[in-house]
Design an enzyme around this catalytic site. Structure first.
Site, PDB file in Angstrom:
ATOM      1  N   HIS A  22      17.380  51.298  38.885  1.00  0.00           N
ATOM      2  CA  HIS A  22      18.441  51.594  38.019  1.00  0.00           C
ATOM      3  C   HIS A  22      18.188  53.466  38.225  1.00  0.00           C
ATOM      4  O   HIS A  22      18.102  54.194  37.170  1.00  0.00           O
ATOM      5  CB  HIS A  22      16.789  52.201  36.710  1.00  0.00           C
ATOM      6  CG  HIS A  22      15.847  50.259  36.671  1.00  0.00           C
ATOM      7  ND1 HIS A  22      16.571  50.065  36.133  1.00  0.00           N
ATOM      8  CD2 HIS A  22      14.505  50.053  37.354  1.00  0.00           C
ATOM      9  CE1 HIS A  22      15.516  48.983  36.095  1.00  0.00           C
ATOM     10  NE2 HIS A  22      14.491  48.882  37.004  1.00  0.00           N
TER      11      HIS A  22
ATOM     12  N   SER B 209      43.165  68.328  43.487  1.00  0.00           N
ATOM     13  CA  SER B 209      43.410  68.608  42.257  1.00  0.00           C
ATOM     14  C   SER B 209      44.673  69.768  41.757  1.00  0.00           C
ATOM     15  O   SER B 209      44.674  70.781  42.469  1.00  0.00           O
ATOM     16  CB  SER B 209      42.129  68.992  41.568  1.00  0.00           C
ATOM     17  OG  SER B 209      42.769  69.988  39.693  1.00  0.00           O
TER      18      SER B 209
ATOM     19  N   LYS C  85      38.619  71.647  42.974  1.00  0.00           N
ATOM     20  CA  LYS C  85      38.425  69.696  43.547  1.00  0.00           C
ATOM     21  C   LYS C  85      38.200  69.529  45.234  1.00  0.00           C
ATOM     22  O   LYS C  85      39.813  70.030  45.835  1.00  0.00           O
ATOM     23  CB  LYS C  85      39.166  69.140  42.790  1.00  0.00           C
ATOM     24  CG  LYS C  85      38.313  69.273  40.853  1.00  0.00           C
ATOM     25  CD  LYS C  85      37.157  69.254  40.680  1.00  0.00           C
ATOM     26  CE  LYS C  85      37.290  67.264  40.646  1.00  0.00           C
ATOM     27  NZ  LYS C  85      37.965  67.416  39.256  1.00  0.00           N
TER      28      LYS C  85
ATOM     29  N   GLU D  70      36.854  56.017  44.452  1.00  0.00           N
ATOM     30  CA  GLU D  70      37.518  55.405  43.236  1.00  0.00           C
ATOM     31  C   GLU D  70      38.801  54.099  43.127  1.00  0.00           C
ATOM     32  O   GLU D  70      38.398  53.244  42.620  1.00  0.00           O
ATOM     33  CB  GLU D  70      38.501  56.668  43.188  1.00  0.00           C
ATOM     34  CG  GLU D  70      37.422  57.379  42.278  1.00  0.00           C
ATOM     35  CD  GLU D  70      37.738  58.558  42.222  1.00  0.00           C
ATOM     36  OE1 GLU D  70      37.149  58.875  40.564  1.00  0.00           O
ATOM     37  OE2 GLU D  70      39.105  59.248  42.422  1.00  0.00           O
TER      38      GLU D  70
ATOM     39  N   TYR E  38      51.821  16.965  42.337  1.00  0.00           N
ATOM     40  CA  TYR E  38      53.186  18.340  41.859  1.00  0.00           C
ATOM     41  C   TYR E  38      52.665  18.310  40.811  1.00  0.00           C
ATOM     42  O   TYR E  38      53.443  17.774  40.506  1.00  0.00           O
ATOM     43  CB  TYR E  38      53.694  18.423  43.274  1.00  0.00           C
ATOM     44  CG  TYR E  38      54.081  20.161  43.396  1.00  0.00           C
ATOM     45  CD1 TYR E  38      53.382  20.911  43.318  1.00  0.00           C
ATOM     46  CD2 TYR E  38      54.993  20.428  42.479  1.00  0.00           C
ATOM     47  CE1 TYR E  38      54.148  22.352  43.798  1.00  0.00           C
ATOM     48  CE2 TYR E  38      56.050  20.752  42.363  1.00  0.00           C
ATOM     49  CZ  TYR E  38      55.477  22.482  43.021  1.00  0.00           C
ATOM     50  OH  TYR E  38      56.306  23.274  42.726  1.00  0.00           O
TER      51      TYR E  38
ATOM     52  N   GLN F  76      53.646  26.270  41.839  1.00  0.00           N
ATOM     53  CA  GLN F  76      54.135  27.818  42.474  1.00  0.00           C
ATOM     54  C   GLN F  76      53.829  28.931  41.780  1.00  0.00           C
ATOM     55  O   GLN F  76      53.393  30.220  42.689  1.00  0.00           O
ATOM     56  CB  GLN F  76      55.437  27.971  41.584  1.00  0.00           C
ATOM     57  CG  GLN F  76      56.624  28.491  42.225  1.00  0.00           C
ATOM     58  CD  GLN F  76      58.331  28.679  42.042  1.00  0.00           C
ATOM     59  OE1 GLN F  76      58.018  27.676  42.516  1.00  0.00           O
ATOM     60  NE2 GLN F  76      58.482  29.715  41.527  1.00  0.00           N
TER      61      GLN F  76
HETATM   62  N1  ARG Z   1      58.374  26.654  45.668  1.00  0.00           N
HETATM   63  C1  ARG Z   1      57.994  25.746  44.923  1.00  0.00           C
HETATM   64  C2  ARG Z   1      56.155  25.890  45.215  1.00  0.00           C
HETATM   65  O1  ARG Z   1      56.362  27.017  45.176  1.00  0.00           O
HETATM   66  C3  ARG Z   1      58.035  24.307  46.181  1.00  0.00           C
HETATM   67  C4  ARG Z   1      57.447  23.427  45.794  1.00  0.00           C
HETATM   68  C5  ARG Z   1      59.089  22.702  44.909  1.00  0.00           C
HETATM   69  N2  ARG Z   1      58.678  21.411  44.662  1.00  0.00           N
HETATM   70  C6  ARG Z   1      59.287  21.093  43.675  1.00  0.00           C
HETATM   71  N3  ARG Z   1      59.087  19.498  43.476  1.00  0.00           N
HETATM   72  N4  ARG Z   1      59.897  21.218  42.946  1.00  0.00           N
HETATM   73  O2  ARG Z   1      55.553  25.233  44.533  1.00  0.00           O
END
Ligand code: ARG
Length: 472
Positions: free
Chosen positions: A162, A283, A289, A296, A323, A328
């Site tokens: 504490h 400073s 200082k 920090e 995907y 990205q």
């Molecule tokens: N620039 C894209 C990323 O960072 C790469 C993959 C893109 N793929 C796509 N089907 N557009 O994820």
């Protein structure tokens, strides 16, 4: 767009016009993903060899492609090849570079892979490499803390809970507590690496390839332990990035705690340490200082590391398989965390290595704030007094001392007896800092021999960290 240099777009067959400027600007990632170029080229070399083995490139073609990739690598490293304004991402820029060097043969390299498996592969390669650099920097910080612990191995200091004086500890014990945290940080990264060592290449866009590729061979060549078991997961999984960011945020929190302690230790109220001139700032207005800016900033950078983790988790939350372009957004937080750690760790290591610890002041104040009160209570317990009563008696003694402005050891036999029947003159036997330290000899305790053992073990861990950073 000038006719002489049409943009290298990796798609376009089914499109009648180019993208709107606003889309192109939004889509663009090459200004931050260009740093993946060396890793993308590594993956391209492995892919060229696998196409060769599949009979999709003949030997001469494969040799030309590999030579061009080597040249592109050199040119990219020296800045002779750079991304252009209309290269959407690192893959586009490098395909342009390859086409410039080998003409349409360069187009064969795209068979059997997609930017989706490429980008996931590149980011894993980049991170596995940089995690080793981070571990090397952590080992330097651990070494700096260990040398200070060695220098202060016999120095008692006030131990705090504490932020109040609690019990004396060896200052080295306190420094080693920070080392333990960094040892765990390294072990987290080493564990992370086991899960990150999976190659997405071969997953293609998401379903795998109909071409006779050999993902295991590619994985092997790129230093991965194995190829991904599921192609959909391979292109979608960013656990490795989020987990890395957690490790980075945890390191940030540990650096912040160390930074906060050093800020306090360097105040005129504490005066436990004086920072070296090379690791403090002045400073512009107050000539006297000496500011602990490194400590920090170490504390402040934790905020952005936590932000990096948070921003990726929010991007990932609710994304469907496989995907999605949202992915990205994984790269900037990862790059920021890597850059931040590689910036802050050497500065903190330097600050710790060069700070001057005022051992006399630590020693002189180790028992302040009635820090030996627990020792008196435990002494009474050994004499058979229930801890509850012992606690009560010593509590009264502390009040008596506070009222009479004296230390526990200054109370006369008569006054002890007035405060409590349990307080006989023998309690004075335990009123020494050295005795209090030596008594805490259970494993992990602050007794000098335990702390020495801890130091030896920590050295062994740090040596293993240095080794892992170079070979692991
Ligand atoms: N620039 C894209 C990323 O960072 C790469 C993959 C893109 N793929 C796509 N089907 N557009 O994820």
């Amino acid at each position: 767009m000038s006719e002489a240099a049409p943009p290298t777009r990796l798609w376009g067959g089914r499109f009648s016009g180019g993208p709107a400027d606003a889309l192109a600007r939004l889509s663009m990632s090459v200004h931050f993903d260009w740093r993946l170029a060396p890793y993308d080229l590594l993956a391209s070399r492995a892919h060229a060899r696998v196409l060769r083995r599949a009979g999709l490139l003949d030997e001469a073609e494969c040799d030309r492609v590999l030579a061009a990739l080597d040249e592109l690598d050199r040119d990219a490293r020296h800045g002779a090849f750079r991304p252009q304004a209309d290269d959407e991402d690192v893959h586009t820029a490098l395909e342009r570079g390859l086409l410039e060097r080998v003409g349409s043969l360069g187009g064969k390299l795209r068979a059997g892979r997609s930017r989706n498996d490429q980008i996931a592969t590149d980011l894993r390669l980049y991170l596995r490499d940089h995690v080793r650099q981070i571990v090397a920097r952590l080992a330097e910080l651990e070494t700096a803390l260990l040398s200070q612990a060695e220098r202060t191995i016999d120095t008692p200091a006030p131990g705090m809970t504490h932020m109040q004086h609690a019990q004396p500890v060896l200052f080295a014990h306190q420094l080693l507590a920070h080392v333990q945290a960094f040892i765990r940080d390294v072990s987290r990264l080493v564990d992370w690496d086991v899960r990150a060592a999976v190659s997405p290449l071969g997953a293609g866009a998401l379903a795998g390839s109909s071409l006779p590729l050999d993902p295991e061979a590619v994985a092997n060549e790129l230093g991965f332990a194995r190829a991904a078991a599921n192609s959909i997961d391979a292109v979608s999984d960013r656990d490795f990035a989020a987990e890395f960011l957690f490790c980075a945020a945890m390191i940030g929190v540990h650096l912040s705690r160390l930074g906060e302690e050093i800020v306090l230790w360097a105040t005129s109220e504490f005066r436990w340490v004086e920072l070296d001139d090379a690791f403090s700032t002045g400073s512009s207005i107050m000539p006297q200082k000496k500011n602990p800016d490194v400590a920090e900033l170490a504390r402040g950078k934790a905020g952005r590391l936590i932000g990096d983790l948070t921003s990726l988790l929010v991007v990932l939350k609710g994304l469907p398989l496989a995907y999605d372009r949202d992915l990205q957004e994984d790269k900037e937080p990862v790059f920021d965390a890597v850059d931040t750690l590689l910036l802050v760790l050497p500065a903190v290591a330097g600050m710790v290595a060069t700070m001057h610890v005022d051992v006399e002041r630590l020693e002189a104040t180790a028992a302040d704030g009635y820090a030996l009160a627990t020792d008196v209570a435990e002494h009474l317990v050994r004499r058979g007094v229930p801890f509850r009563d012992a606690h009560e008696a010593v509590g009264h003694l502390v009040v008596w001392c506070a009222v009479n402005d004296c230390n526990l050891e200054d109370v006369s036999d008569e006054d002890l007896a007035t405060v409590s029947e349990h307080l006989t003159p023998d309690v004075r036997e335990v009123l020494s800092v050295a005795g209090a330290l030596a008594a805490r000899s259970a494993p992990g305790g602050t007794a000098p021999e335990r702390v020495r053992e801890q130091l030896v073990e920590a050295h062994t861990s740090v040596a293993a960290h240095e080794k892992w950073a170079t070979n692991g």
